[in-house]
Design a protein around this motif. Structure first.
Motif, PDB file in Angstrom:
ATOM      1  N   ILE A 291      12.266  16.576  35.430  1.00  0.00           N
ATOM      2  CA  ILE A 291      10.808  16.458  35.504  1.00  0.00           C
ATOM      3  C   ILE A 291      10.160  17.835  35.378  1.00  0.00           C
ATOM      4  CG2 ILE A 291       8.895  15.849  37.051  1.00  0.00           C
ATOM      5  CD1 ILE A 291      10.193  13.363  36.212  1.00  0.00           C
TER       6      ILE A 291
ATOM      7  N   MET B 137      10.295  19.066  31.870  1.00  0.00           N
ATOM      8  CA  MET B 137       9.328  18.391  30.989  1.00  0.00           C
ATOM      9  C   MET B 137       7.917  18.887  31.262  1.00  0.00           C
ATOM     10  SD  MET B 137      10.886  14.559  30.834  1.00  0.00           S
ATOM     11  CE  MET B 137       9.690  13.916  29.699  1.00  0.00           C
ATOM     12  N   LEU B 138       7.653  19.160  32.528  1.00  0.00           N
ATOM     13  CA  LEU B 138       6.348  19.708  32.887  1.00  0.00           C
ATOM     14  C   LEU B 138       6.169  21.086  32.261  1.00  0.00           C
ATOM     15  CD1 LEU B 138       4.391  18.230  34.704  1.00  0.00           C
ATOM     16  CD2 LEU B 138       5.013  19.738  36.564  1.00  0.00           C
TER      17      LEU B 138
ATOM     18  N   ASN C 236       7.593  22.113  29.586  1.00  0.00           N
ATOM     19  CA  ASN C 236       7.401  21.887  28.156  1.00  0.00           C
ATOM     20  C   ASN C 236       5.938  21.603  27.845  1.00  0.00           C
ATOM     21  OD1 ASN C 236       7.842  20.981  25.453  1.00  0.00           O
ATOM     22  ND2 ASN C 236       7.766  18.891  26.255  1.00  0.00           N
ATOM     23  N   ARG C 237       5.313  20.853  28.746  1.00  0.00           N
ATOM     24  CA  ARG C 237       3.942  20.480  28.501  1.00  0.00           C
ATOM     25  C   ARG C 237       2.990  21.651  28.764  1.00  0.00           C
ATOM     26  NH1 ARG C 237      -0.307  16.902  26.927  1.00  0.00           N
ATOM     27  NH2 ARG C 237      -2.004  18.187  27.644  1.00  0.00           N
ATOM     28  N   LEU C 238       3.236  22.349  29.848  1.00  0.00           N
ATOM     29  CA  LEU C 238       2.230  23.304  30.312  1.00  0.00           C
ATOM     30  C   LEU C 238       2.351  24.680  29.667  1.00  0.00           C
ATOM     31  CD1 LEU C 238       2.162  22.377  34.092  1.00  0.00           C
ATOM     32  CD2 LEU C 238       0.600  21.657  32.294  1.00  0.00           C
TER      33      LEU C 238
END
Lengths: 684, 218
Positions: free
Chosen positions: A675, A678-679, A681-683
């Motif tokens: 998680i 992935m966070l 990766n997004r931010l």
């Protein structure tokens, strides 16, 4: 496999590497026959070392280019065996090869006490691999290969340290050694990563201009800690006085003589040649560490009665002296004073070479004592000079050399270090001036303490009466052992008497790095050397001093004999105050000898003593008195113990709260990790 | 074809929700079988597409292998394991099923949030198929966390594998054949070993509750 651009010293170098490999495998092939295996493997090592000497001498004195050999290039990125042989490498290869020749000759005799008891084949395999790994450290040309060789060196030396693994203290020493050396290696690895992230290359001979100032500072600190751990500077010295006594003596000679010098090589190669010294505080911090190591190292050595531990602490001291020279050199180079820089680095390199000779010799001497008496405790020795006169003479030579006494080599390099420190006192630079003056004082203190320490070592173990039955049965060691030590002693004397010749070689190495040659500023000729020379006007010649001493002694004898008139000489035993007879307990003990210094330096040692008196009928005649004195290792108590305590409690907590043994908890950790990624990766 | 794939990826995601809502171990296996069949169907459709466009038929072979392994053989193995253990229904959960379903929804939303601006995957519009299949991976992992019995762990592991396969399939239009085969063989071995482990755990502790493994900690 491809070997390009081989010059003659390149061929010699490759031959040396191949021969060391051959020695290692010969040891394994002949593992069944202990004697044959030992002799064959050591003889091959000696031949290989001669190739090494030839290659490095040619490189230092004749060839001015740098030899690049690409042995092996793989398709895996960055994994390639590249060798670059320049003057700095050649100098350290020379130190290594000279020591290996002597130690291997010595080993032919020394290892004989392993015959039939231990796996001699394995020992010789490790011994040859150890030498090879050190050789590769000195000639590797990219950081990855350097790192591999460095790790190989650490691992192989670990196995050698725990070779006599049935003793618990050897296992402990090995464990401490491998932990400390890996902490150091971790710092080096980070530094290499920083190097790669800015320059995109692991090439040691590349340019460091792409690295910004602050990253260079960080890299310097990392290199200092990483190499400092290997060199055994205070306060990361704690492995050294344990690992050296645990290893067999020929290995301790190699470890103390040359392995800890690979750290000096590393500092020169990475800080001076790669990063280029830019900030004065780099030199100042090296100088401070050098001062602390020199003084505290010798101070702790004084309190040791285990002959090899004592020598190990002297290694700390001598590394300190080398670092003082290096520090002054770095300060001078940062201030663009190239002449002083060259002088100081010459001093420290010469001391490196000298220390290789005499410390290697001293450890071999300790090995001879252990071989003959089976003890390392000097309180149990005494009177050895009658049993083993040759060993005694050789150890005396090395002791004089390490105490920097004319006409041996230690004097030359320490004298140059003093000169560099004096020359560093430049009007206007208040802080550095005070530091230089303090370091002169510290160096003088260290020298005096070292002299006291070796008076103790030599006096207690070789003079007087024997203190145990082991000494009574001691015999002179095999002749090969004395030959090995003898060559080292002769070289110590040669450098002491004809220093200019050797300084000329070191000067070529230093001028290759710094760009300034100092040899022309040194006064004196081939045999009689005066230094330094024009800078301060001080002139000194070891040969003349030796001549003067001999002259004074002759004069004294002349005065007493001729002018004093005739007298009758009576040979008689020492007066024994009316007791029945003198015995070995009445002589000065090592503990007693060091007592005054223990009182003077109370703040450092924190000595504790226990006296147990067993009373009999009269209090004037007790049946026994036991006197026990112990000193405190302040670094272990106040620096390492708290860290270990915190680490221990932390790991216990982790064990019970994080590492619970529940599969679900571990799955949750994985889940959270995914998680978070992935966070990220997004931010980002 | 694109519509087919969209529908199938949603159905696969739905099957993982069904799995999460199940209590009976028998129906875990059935749901897994359905999910694998859907994945095989996806692979089949893509395989036909690729065969007609590029002339490669390796994706079709992969499809056949999926049917043979994941639809027939592995559920059969799991059924055999199921008959040997006494626990047929999961009774105690860390969280109850409605909360589990809610967390699964959150996972899908989170995956959308995370993947929606990843470069390379989204061509112009947000690639919902990849979002669905990445959610499948995370739901499989979450399924492993939520179940206490060993068979639940195996099913969760297989769902993660399914998710990885379908993600790779939908994101890259079929991985190299050798990679797929390698993964399948790994998974088969893993399931065989895990099946044996279930027996062993059952024998040793009289249960297949993973919490019993805590006793092994040193």
């Amino acid at each position: 496999m491809q070997i390009n651009s081989l010059s003659e010293q390149g061929t010699l170098l490759i031959a040396a590497i191949t021969l060391f490999l051959l020695a290692a495998f010969a040891a394994l092939i002949l593992i069944k026959s202990h004697k044959l295996c030992n002799i064959v493997s050591n003889v091959i090592c000696i031949i290989a070392a001669f190739f090494g000497v030839a290659a490095s001498v040619i490189k230092i004195f004749i060839d001015n280019t740098s030899t690049h050999i690409n042995i092996f290039t793989s398709t895996i990125p960055f994994i390639s065996i590249e060798i670059e042989f320049d003057k700095l490498s050649a100098f350290f290869v020379l130190c290594l090869s000279v020591l290996v020749i002597c130690v291997s000759i010595y080993s032919i005799g020394y290892i004989s006490h392993y015959y039939g008891k231990r796996n001699v084949g394995l020992f010789n395999f490790l011994y040859s691999t150890f030498i090879l790994s050190m050789l590769l450290v000195m000639i590797s040309s990219n950081a990855i290969f350097f790192f591999f060789a460095w790790e190989a060196m650490s691992f192989v030396s670990y196995f050698l340290v725990v070779f006599e693994s049935e003793h618990v203290e050897n296992q402990k020493a090995g464990k401490l050694y491998i932990i400390m050396t890996h902490i150091g290696t971790a710092f080096l690895l980070i530094a290499f990563m920083i190097m790669f992230s800015y320059t995109g290359s692991f090439d040691l001979r590349g340019s460091s201009t792409a690295i910004p100032e602050f990253a260079k500072n960080i890299m310097f600190v990392l290199f200092l800690i990483g190499f400092g751990t290997k060199a055994g500077v205070i306060p990361v010295h704690i492995w050294l006085p344990r690992a050296h006594p645990a290893a067999p003596s020929n290995v301790s000679a190699l470890m103390s003589g040359i392995m800890i010098k690979t750290a000096i090589y590393g500092l020169l190669r990475f800080v001076l040649c790669y990063l280029h010294v830019e900030n004065t505080w780099w030199g100042i911090s090296i100088l401070c560490i050098g001062i602390i190591s020199a003084v505290l190292g010798v101070a702790y050595a004084l309190m040791e009665h285990n002959i090899k531990r004592l020598l190990a602490f002297h290694s700390v001291e001598n590394i300190g002296i080398i670092l003082i020279g290096l520090g002054v050199g770095f300060i001078a180079l940062a201030q663009k004073n190239e002449f002083l820089g060259a002088l100081a680095i010459t001093a420290s390199l010469l001391h490196t070479f000298n220390h290789t000779l005499f410390k290697g010799g001293l450890f071999l001497g300790a090995g001879s004592i252990q071989y003959a008496t089976h003890t390392k405790n000097i309180e149990k020795l005494g009177g050895l000079i009658k049993k083993m006169p040759i060993t005694a003479l050789l150890v005396l030579c090395f002791s004089l050399a390490i105490c920097a006494i004319v006409p041996f080599n230690g004097f030359i390099s320490e004298w140059l270090t003093y000169q560099a420190l004096f020359a560093n006192i430049i009007p206007g630079e208040a802080g550095i001036n005070i530091l230089s003056i303090l370091s002169v004082a510290a160096l003088a203190l260290a020298g005096a303490l070292a002299a006291a320490c070796f008076v103790k070592l030599f006096g207690i173990s070789f003079l007087g009466r024997s203190r145990s039955a082991a000494v009574e049965n001691a015999k002179e060691v095999p002749v090969t052992m004395n030959i090995g030590m003898g060559i080292l002693a002769l070289m110590c004397l040669a450098i002491g008497l004809f220093p200019t010749l050797f300084i000329r070689g070191v000067d070529k190495v230093v001028s290759g790095m710094v760009g300034t040659s100092i040899i022309n500023q040194l006064q004196g000729g081939f045999i009689i050397a005066f230094y330094p020379l024009s800078i301060s006007g001080n002139a000194i010649s070891p040969l003349v001093i030796l001549g003067a001493i001999v002259g004074v002694i002759l004069l004294a004898i002349f005065v007493i004999r001729i002018i004093g008139g005739k007298y009758i000489e009576r040979k008689y035993g020492t007066w024994d105050c009316g007791f029945e007879s003198l015995d070995s307990k009445m002589q000065y003990s090592a503990t007693g000898f060091s007592k005054p210094l223990r009182i003077v330096l109370k703040i450092l040692y924190r000595p504790r003593r226990e006296v147990e008196i067993e009373e009999s009928a009269s209090s004037y005649f007790p049946t026994s008195i036991k006197y026990k004195v112990s000193t405190e290792q302040i670094f272990e108590k106040y620096f390492y113990a708290p860290i270990l305590r915190v680490l221990k409690s932390l790991s216990r907590k982790v064990k019970f709260s994080v590492q619970t043994g529940s599969i679900h908890a571990y799955l949750v950790y994985i889940f959270i990790a995914v998680i978070v990624l992935m966070l990220y990766n997004r931010l980002v | 074809m694109s519509d087919f794939l969209d529908v199938l990826s949603v159905l696969i995601l739905l099957s993982s929700f069904i799995l999460m809502a199940n209590k009976r171990i028998k129906s875990y296996i059935q749901t897994f079988r359905i999910q694998s069949a859907l994945i095989a169907l996806t692979a089949g459709i893509m395989g036909i597409d690729i065969l007609s466009k590029e002339g490669r038929f390796d994706v079709l072979i992969v499809c056949v292998i999926i049917i043979a392994m994941k639809v027939i053989y592995i559920p059969h193995l799991l059924n055999k394991a199921y008959t040997n253990v006494e626990y047929k229904i999961e009774k105690d959960f860390f969280l109850n099923i409605p909360i589990l379903i809610f967390v699964c929804c959150m996972i899908v939303v989170f995956c959308y949030f995370s993947i929606s601006n990843t470069g390379g995957i989204n061509l112009g519009i947000i690639n919902l198929r990849v979002v669905n299949s990445v959610s499948l991976i995370l739901i499989g992992l979450f399924f492993m966390i939520s179940r206490k019995k060993a068979i639940g762990q195996i099913i969760g592991f297989l769902v993660i594998e399914n998710g990885l396969f379908i993600t790779a399939m939908l994101a890259t239009q079929g991985m190299p054949f050798i990679v797929d085969i390698g993964i399948f063989i790994d998974m088969l071995t893993a399931v065989l070993i895990l099946g044996i482990m279930v027996f062993k755990i059952n024998e040793k502790f009289d249960s297949i509750d993973m919490n019993e493994l805590k006793n092994l900690r040193g």
